[in-house]
Scaffold this motif. Structure first.
Motif, PDB file in Angstrom:
ATOM      1  N   MET A 358      50.862  34.178  21.497  1.00 28.23           N
ATOM      2  CA  MET A 358      50.357  33.827  22.361  1.00 28.23           C
ATOM      3  C   MET A 358      49.589  32.564  21.754  1.00 28.23           C
ATOM      4  N   THR A 359      49.745  31.054  21.718  1.00 24.29           N
ATOM      5  CA  THR A 359      48.962  29.885  21.525  1.00 24.29           C
ATOM      6  C   THR A 359      47.828  30.136  22.046  1.00 24.29           C
ATOM      7  N   GLU A 360      46.614  29.180  20.964  1.00 21.66           N
ATOM      8  CA  GLU A 360      45.286  29.188  21.169  1.00 21.66           C
ATOM      9  C   GLU A 360      45.316  29.036  22.566  1.00 21.66           C
ATOM     10  N   ASP A 361      45.777  28.135  22.966  1.00 19.87           N
ATOM     11  CA  ASP A 361      45.863  27.943  25.100  1.00 19.87           C
ATOM     12  C   ASP A 361      46.049  28.657  26.243  1.00 19.87           C
ATOM     13  N   GLU A 362      46.847  29.808  25.411  1.00 20.48           N
ATOM     14  CA  GLU A 362      47.461  31.093  26.336  1.00 20.48           C
ATOM     15  C   GLU A 362      46.105  32.105  26.065  1.00 20.48           C
ATOM     16  N   LYS A 363      45.599  31.955  24.921  1.00 13.69           N
ATOM     17  CA  LYS A 363      44.813  32.964  24.524  1.00 13.69           C
ATOM     18  C   LYS A 363      42.830  32.688  25.413  1.00 13.69           C
ATOM     19  N   MET A 364      43.035  31.039  25.508  1.00 14.34           N
ATOM     20  CA  MET A 364      41.519  30.990  26.236  1.00 14.34           C
ATOM     21  C   MET A 364      41.803  31.076  27.176  1.00 14.34           C
ATOM     22  N   VAL A 365      43.333  31.670  28.469  1.00 11.14           N
ATOM     23  CA  VAL A 365      43.368  31.292  29.791  1.00 11.14           C
ATOM     24  C   VAL A 365      43.454  32.321  30.245  1.00 11.14           C
ATOM     25  N   LYS A 366      43.844  33.282  29.088  1.00  7.08           N
ATOM     26  CA  LYS A 366      43.284  35.049  29.264  1.00  7.08           C
ATOM     27  C   LYS A 366      42.670  35.210  30.090  1.00  7.08           C
ATOM     28  N   LYS A 367      41.702  34.637  28.300  1.00  7.95           N
ATOM     29  CA  LYS A 367      39.750  34.680  29.011  1.00  7.95           C
ATOM     30  C   LYS A 367      38.832  34.258  29.318  1.00  7.95           C
ATOM     31  N   ASP A 368      39.845  33.082  30.552  1.00  8.44           N
ATOM     32  CA  ASP A 368      38.846  32.889  31.535  1.00  8.44           C
ATOM     33  C   ASP A 368      39.492  34.039  32.201  1.00  8.44           C
ATOM     34  N   GLU A 369      40.893  34.539  32.624  1.00  6.93           N
ATOM     35  CA  GLU A 369      40.951  34.928  33.732  1.00  6.93           C
ATOM     36  C   GLU A 369      40.306  36.103  33.704  1.00  6.93           C
ATOM     37  N   VAL A 370      39.820  36.917  32.680  1.00 11.54           N
ATOM     38  CA  VAL A 370      39.170  38.087  32.181  1.00 11.54           C
ATOM     39  C   VAL A 370      38.070  38.102  32.694  1.00 11.54           C
ATOM     40  N   THR A 371      37.727  36.395  32.792  1.00  8.65           N
ATOM     41  CA  THR A 371      36.149  36.444  32.542  1.00  8.65           C
ATOM     42  C   THR A 371      36.183  36.407  34.125  1.00  8.65           C
ATOM     43  N   LYS A 372      37.084  36.057  34.891  1.00  4.82           N
ATOM     44  CA  LYS A 372      37.185  35.439  36.377  1.00  4.82           C
ATOM     45  C   LYS A 372      36.967  36.900  37.251  1.00  4.82           C
ATOM     46  N   GLN A 373      38.322  38.148  36.905  1.00  2.54           N
ATOM     47  CA  GLN A 373      38.067  39.652  37.291  1.00  2.54           C
ATOM     48  C   GLN A 373      36.954  39.811  37.157  1.00  2.54           C
ATOM     49  N   SER A 374      36.172  39.918  35.484  1.00  3.35           N
ATOM     50  CA  SER A 374      34.592  40.558  35.483  1.00  3.35           C
ATOM     51  C   SER A 374      33.663  40.238  36.911  1.00  3.35           C
ATOM     52  N   GLU A 375      33.529  38.914  36.620  1.00  2.00           N
ATOM     53  CA  GLU A 375      32.871  38.443  37.825  1.00  2.00           C
ATOM     54  C   GLU A 375      32.918  38.784  39.186  1.00  2.00           C
ATOM     55  N   GLU A 376      34.087  38.944  39.175  1.00  2.00           N
ATOM     56  CA  GLU A 376      34.208  39.329  41.316  1.00  2.00           C
ATOM     57  C   GLU A 376      33.769  40.824  40.674  1.00  2.00           C
ATOM     58  N   ALA A 377      34.619  41.548  39.347  1.00  2.68           N
ATOM     59  CA  ALA A 377      33.728  43.164  40.023  1.00  2.68           C
ATOM     60  C   ALA A 377      32.687  43.468  39.721  1.00  2.68           C
ATOM     61  N   ILE A 378      31.617  42.641  39.377  1.00  5.19           N
ATOM     62  CA  ILE A 378      29.718  42.763  39.316  1.00  5.19           C
ATOM     63  C   ILE A 378      29.701  42.590  40.569  1.00  5.19           C
ATOM     64  N   ARG A 379      30.266  41.230  40.845  1.00  3.27           N
ATOM     65  CA  ARG A 379      30.037  40.672  42.475  1.00  3.27           C
ATOM     66  C   ARG A 379      30.391  41.511  43.836  1.00  3.27           C
ATOM     67  N   LEU A 380      31.189  42.346  43.195  1.00  3.88           N
ATOM     68  CA  LEU A 380      31.869  43.498  44.265  1.00  3.88           C
ATOM     69  C   LEU A 380      30.334  44.996  44.061  1.00  3.88           C
ATOM     70  N   PHE A 381      29.872  44.838  43.494  1.00  4.78           N
ATOM     71  CA  PHE A 381      29.021  46.168  42.836  1.00  4.78           C
ATOM     72  C   PHE A 381      28.031  46.012  43.187  1.00  4.78           C
ATOM     73  N   PHE A 382      27.457  44.210  43.071  1.00  7.33           N
ATOM     74  CA  PHE A 382      26.006  44.285  43.795  1.00  7.33           C
ATOM     75  C   PHE A 382      25.953  43.762  45.470  1.00  7.33           C
ATOM     76  N   ILE A 383      27.349  43.604  45.958  1.00  8.70           N
ATOM     77  CA  ILE A 383      27.534  43.539  47.469  1.00  8.70           C
ATOM     78  C   ILE A 383      26.975  44.537  47.727  1.00  8.70           C
TER      79      ILE A 383
END
Length: 450
Positions: A358-383
């Protein structure tokens, strides 16, 4: 509660509230990502109380020849241990001031994760003055949900009929059947094939299926796959590009990601089924063929309804994430994202790909994807928690303990296999509770929007 250095900045304050009590002057500052700051100025009476407490604490901790612990005169303590007394007074006053302010404000401090830090500006023991600044995270504030604003597309009703019953009978018979290998011809419609499937878009190619069994017919296999394996023989390898069938829903077509794949044909088989008689149905807990059909129809119809409900839950979840917006604590997001990344790295294939391909850009995209999934999971829990609490929806331990399956149940509800709630760890029980809470919240909303 920890004292630390902290720069004072009001640049990102979302709201400010001032409150004076008999003992305190309080300023409450709310910042993005659920951050809270409390600025508290205690009065001289509270200072004196904290000083008295500090003297008692230090007096019990230190030793001076000729005096028993706890009996050292104040003047000697002040002369020999002034820095200790200053620090102890500051800590005691910080705790007293914070607890009294919290009693007035009732801030929902983030449970299980909150670290409360403070610093003291202009603290003077002689002048009995000082400004205490506390900062910590609070629980997210889920806004009230307007259920009338939520809408989802409902799947078409599919009645359970004799055709579906026969398909399910075939499924059960096949479960107990045997397989006969075909070696003298190529693949025909109606055969079963054991395939290895590799994703060629990955570098190196990633194995998606290994020796997996597929039925070669229009209902069970995509047209793109049938087109490239029909007429082929055991041991042959073919390549193609996956695509959705023309009769798929628009939702599936929209989200489908075509992949270039390589398929290796390991075996061609035909199924040999047991006869549908009383001896056979006893294997699945029925006394007669008629009882078997009745029970199977009931279970199969329930499974259809459960699958439909799962689809509706998924759609209402996406609608909630779109319509119900609120901020979440950075601490929770960081922890969840780190846990998800750690889970990915626990797989050797992902770890090798990350380190070598993976290139550095691809790693950053993956991290952003995981962060988005994490935020959605947390928001769903509190909702979900907000909905369950607001409408007093009960969740019992009995509901968490799924019933032990019969043979027939085991075939139709495979997620029940091996499940024993009592043997789960506390963390696993917490996850099961959160899942059930979300399910109940989703079902409640679905009942509201009709």
């Amino acid at each position: 509660m920890n004292e630390e250095n902290h720069s004072h900045d009001r640049g990102d304050v979302l709201s400010q509230k001032n409150l004076d009590t008999e003992e305190l002057k309080i300023t409450l500052l709310e910042r993005p990502r659920c951050r809270v700051e409390l600025e508290i100025t205690p009065n001289e009476t509270l200072f004196a109380e904290a000083f008295k407490k500090a003297l008692k604490t230090v007096g019990k901790e230190v030793s001076i020849p000729g005096f028993r612990k706890g009996k050292i005169p104040e003047s000697i303590l002040m002369k020999k241990f002034l820095p200790n007394i200053v620090d102890e007074t500051k800590d005691a006053l910080a705790n007293m001031a914070f607890n009294k302010a919290q009693k007035e404000l009732q801030i929902p401090i983030l449970q299980g994760h909150a670290q409360i830090h403070y610093h003291a500006d202009g603290f003077s023991l002689d002048e009995k003055k000082g400004l205490f600044c506390f900062h910590f995270e609070k629980e997210p504030e889920v806004p009230e949900i307007d259920y009338s604003s939520l809408s989802i597309e409902k799947p078409p009703e599919v009645p359970f009929d004799e055709v579906l019953l026969e398909e399910n009978i075939l499924y059960v018979r096949r479960f107990f059947g045997t397989w006969k290998e075909i070696e003298d011809r190529s693949i025909n419609t109606g055969d079963f094939v054991l395939l290895d499937i590799e994703d060629l878009d990955s570098d190196p190619p990633a194995k998606v299926y290994s020796n997996a069994r597929f039925e070669v017919n229009e209902k069970s296999m995509g047209a793109w796959m049938r087109d490239i394996i029909l007429g082929k023989s055991k041991g042959e390898t073919v390549e193609g590009i996956s695509r959705p069938d023309e009769n798929e829903t628009e939702e599936i077509k929209k989200t489908f990601q075509p992949k270039k794949v390589r398929i290796t044909i390991n075996k061609i088989e035909k199924d040999e089924l047991p006869p549908l008689d009383d001896d056979f149905v006893k294997k699945v807990g029925a006394a007669t063929v008629e009882e078997f059909k009745q029970r199977l129809a009931h279970l199969a119809e329930k499974k259809m309804q459960d699958e439909k409900q799962e689809l509706l839950r998924h759609r209402i979840t996406q609608e909630l994430l779109s319509k119900v917006q609120f901020s979440i604590p950075a601490t929770l997001l960081e922890k969840e994202a780190n846990n998800r990344m750690a889970s990915l790295f626990s797989g050797s294939a992902f770890r090798r790909k990350w380190e070598n391909d993976m290139t550095e850009d691809e790693k950053m995209v993956k991290k952003d994807e995981v962060t988005k999934q994490s935020e959605e999971a947390i928001r769903l829990f509190f909702i979900a928690r907000h909905i369950v609490n607001a409408h007093k929806i009960q969740i019992t331990e009995e509901e968490l303990k799924k019933p032990s399956p019969t043979a027939l149940l085991d075939m139709f509800f495979t997620e029940r296999r091996g499940f024993d709630y009592d043997k789960l760890s506390e963390e696993q029980k917490s996850i099961e509770f959160s899942r059930l809470m979300l399910t109940k919240a989703e079902d409640f909303i679905l009942s509201k929007i009709g």
